[in-house]
Design a protein around this motif. Structure first.
Motif, PDB file in Angstrom:
ATOM      1  N   ASP A  81       0.861  -1.183   0.000  1.00 36.07           N
ATOM      2  CA  ASP A  81       0.000   0.000   0.000  1.00 36.07           C
ATOM      3  C   ASP A  81       0.899   1.235   0.000  1.00 36.07           C
ATOM      4  O   ASP A  81       1.991   1.223   0.598  1.00 36.07           O
ATOM      5  CB  ASP A  81      -0.874   0.039   1.248  1.00 36.07           C
ATOM      6  N   GLY A  82       0.453   2.309  -0.642  1.00 42.91           N
ATOM      7  CA  GLY A  82       1.179   3.567  -0.554  1.00 42.91           C
ATOM      8  C   GLY A  82       0.995   4.194   0.814  1.00 42.91           C
ATOM      9  O   GLY A  82       1.958   4.599   1.473  1.00 42.91           O
ATOM     10  N   VAL A  83      -0.253   4.277   1.247  1.00 38.33           N
ATOM     11  CA  VAL A  83      -0.615   4.659   2.613  1.00 38.33           C
ATOM     12  C   VAL A  83      -1.419   3.519   3.204  1.00 38.33           C
ATOM     13  O   VAL A  83      -2.357   3.020   2.575  1.00 38.33           O
ATOM     14  CB  VAL A  83      -1.437   5.961   2.637  1.00 38.33           C
ATOM     15  N   PHE A  84      -1.051   3.097   4.394  1.00 37.05           N
ATOM     16  CA  PHE A  84      -1.772   2.014   5.074  1.00 37.05           C
ATOM     17  C   PHE A  84      -2.974   2.629   5.792  1.00 37.05           C
ATOM     18  O   PHE A  84      -2.831   3.471   6.670  1.00 37.05           O
ATOM     19  CB  PHE A  84      -0.826   1.283   6.027  1.00 37.05           C
ATOM     20  N   SER A  85      -4.155   2.184   5.378  1.00 37.59           N
ATOM     21  CA  SER A  85      -5.382   2.929   5.656  1.00 37.59           C
ATOM     22  C   SER A  85      -5.769   2.980   7.128  1.00 37.59           C
ATOM     23  O   SER A  85      -6.476   3.900   7.538  1.00 37.59           O
ATOM     24  CB  SER A  85      -6.542   2.340   4.844  1.00 37.59           C
ATOM     25  N   MET A  86      -5.362   2.009   7.916  1.00 37.77           N
ATOM     26  CA  MET A  86      -5.760   2.029   9.323  1.00 37.77           C
ATOM     27  C   MET A  86      -4.798   2.837  10.195  1.00 37.77           C
ATOM     28  O   MET A  86      -5.177   3.341  11.245  1.00 37.77           O
ATOM     29  CB  MET A  86      -5.857   0.597   9.867  1.00 37.77           C
ATOM     30  N   ASP A  87      -3.536   2.964   9.761  1.00 38.89           N
ATOM     31  CA  ASP A  87      -2.532   3.678  10.558  1.00 38.89           C
ATOM     32  C   ASP A  87      -2.201   5.050   9.997  1.00 38.89           C
ATOM     33  O   ASP A  87      -1.839   5.958  10.740  1.00 38.89           O
ATOM     34  CB  ASP A  87      -1.246   2.857  10.655  1.00 38.89           C
ATOM     35  N   GLY A  88      -2.259   5.196   8.673  1.00 35.51           N
ATOM     36  CA  GLY A  88      -1.937   6.470   8.049  1.00 35.51           C
ATOM     37  C   GLY A  88      -0.481   6.637   7.674  1.00 35.51           C
ATOM     38  O   GLY A  88      -0.086   7.683   7.162  1.00 35.51           O
ATOM     39  N   ASN A  89       0.342   5.597   7.919  1.00 35.64           N
ATOM     40  CA  ASN A  89       1.763   5.700   7.583  1.00 35.64           C
ATOM     41  C   ASN A  89       2.004   5.449   6.098  1.00 35.64           C
ATOM     42  O   ASN A  89       1.258   4.721   5.443  1.00 35.64           O
ATOM     43  CB  ASN A  89       2.591   4.734   8.423  1.00 35.64           C
ATOM     44  N   VAL A  90       3.049   6.065   5.577  1.00 33.35           N
ATOM     45  CA  VAL A  90       3.426   5.930   4.172  1.00 33.35           C
ATOM     46  C   VAL A  90       4.489   4.845   4.037  1.00 33.35           C
ATOM     47  O   VAL A  90       5.417   4.769   4.838  1.00 33.35           O
ATOM     48  CB  VAL A  90       3.962   7.270   3.627  1.00 33.35           C
TER      49      VAL A  90
END
Length: 397
Positions: free
Chosen positions: A181-190
């Protein structure tokens, strides 16, 4: 007793267990357009902080007008798959706009990014090959990998030492594809794409990025992680959606190397056996790319809003996951607490959702706040004040 009666009893017991564990998901009904401020079925007007409407385009009048015009010029639906008679000029125009935006070679549309991820692996790789996937990748990637016969490796989230270990193990395979993932949707990290690229070069691997939560958001002009790390055109495959920052409707895409896209047109089952997106969606998508090519105002506003919100909520004492996106994960850890807080925040006029198992790991419950360019400073301040008030009431801060 009939087979279904037995199955019905089983389902009723399972559903009761989900409810008693505090894990049952109730849908709340919106009766207005998606926007920073929405109206729900109770008649209450609330501020929406849980939509993927990152650029605030879901109710943008230019997109609405483009969609209306396309209904008149191109009709309502396609009634066919692409390769038979389901391709219009605007589908090709939208694919060209996606290609230009990401700096890639070609693009292919899907009904949703779930289909894009579900249809990308099986046509390209087989049992001779390897897929090395981040442990927190989206469910659609996991399902897509399951449909492929490639050897599967998994590395801990954004852990480059573990990725290198898995790449070493995968050297006996023919082709290697790193998927993140580019941004991990549950954490918000790139995802650390710069380091992933270095390892891909070292171990002769290709890269695939799902930019669903990063496209339109990450990078100075919102072109995603490849812009952020100065790697435009370097990833072999990018997948994404029109259903988040890019207008919030529906539709997915894969963009990347020309030969890869061509092979997907020949063999990707969700593309071959599903209608493409309706003309109105395609026309609005074209208009959306025109709009964000004209000005960077929406991205600048989003980045400013996010920085302000994270700073203020952190100062209030909340435990927030480090974020480089528009996702702010407020950690509460307890599933019931996340639901209680979301309910109390709704009473304060703040519309958010508690996330808990199985959407996130057990004892990692949270409220995921999503910031939009449509939020005004007074919206952000009201949300911060409500979080602070309810956080103190519930003993969180």
């Amino acid at each position: 007793m009939s087979t279904y009666k037995n199955f019905q009893n089983f389902l009723q017991e399972e559903l009761a267990n989900i409810q008693s564990a505090g894990l049952y998901k109730n849908e709340r009904i919106i009766t207005s357009p998606q926007s920073a401020e929405i109206r729900v079925s109770t008649g209450q007007n609330v501020l929406n902080f849980c939509a993927n409407n990152y650029l605030g385009l879901s109710d943008n009048q230019e997109l609405i007008d483009a969609a209306k015009q396309a209904l008149d010029t191109h009709g309502y639906g396609m009634s066919s798959v692409r390769f038979i008679c389901g391709t219009q000029d605007i589908h090709k125009e939208l694919e060209a706009a996606i290609t230009k935006f990401f700096g890639t070679e070609d693009s292919i549309l899907y009904a949703a990014c779930f289909d894009a991820n579900g249809g990308v692996f099986e046509p390209l790789l087989n049992e001779q090959d390897a897929i090395i996937s981040d442990s927190l990748n989206h469910a659609s990637i996991i399902d897509g990998v399951r449909l492929c016969k490639a050897v599967r490796y998994r590395y801990a989230n954004a852990d480059m030492a573990d990725l290198e270990k898995q790449l070493q193990l995968a050297q006996s395979q023919r082709f290697r594809l790193i998927v993140t993932d580019g941004v991990f949707s549950m954490d918000g990290n790139v995802a650390p794409l710069d380091k992933i690229y270095e390892l891909a070069q070292k171990y002769n691997a290709m890269i695939m990025i799902d930019e669903s939560h990063s496209a339109g958001v990450v990078g100075k002009t919102g072109r995603g992680t490849t812009e952020l790390f100065n790697l435009r055109g370097k990833a072999e495959i990018i997948t994404g959606t029109l259903g988040k920052a890019f207008g919030g409707a529906i539709g997915g895409f894969t963009t990347g190397k020309k030969e890869i896209i061509d092979m997907l047109r020949q063999r990707s089952r969700p593309y071959l056996f599903s209608n493409s997106i309706p003309p109105a969606i395609a026309a609005a998508g074209i208009k959306m790319f025109e709009l964000i090519e004209r000005t960077n105002e929406l991205q600048d506003t989003l980045h400013s809003n996010t920085a302000y919100f994270v700073e203020k909520l952190t100062a209030a004492g909340f435990d927030i996951k480090p974020t480089q996106s528009a996702i702010c994960a407020v950690m509460l850890y307890d599933a019931k607490l996340s639901q209680d807080m979301a309910s109390k925040l709704l009473d304060e006029g703040i519309y958010v959702t508690g996330f808990y198992y199985p959407v996130v790991p057990k004892e990692q419950a949270r409220i995921r706040v999503q910031i939009s360019a449509a939020h005004k400073k007074e919206h952000l301040d009201k949300c911060i004040a409500a979080f602070t008030k309810i956080g103190k009431e519930l003993g969180i801060i």
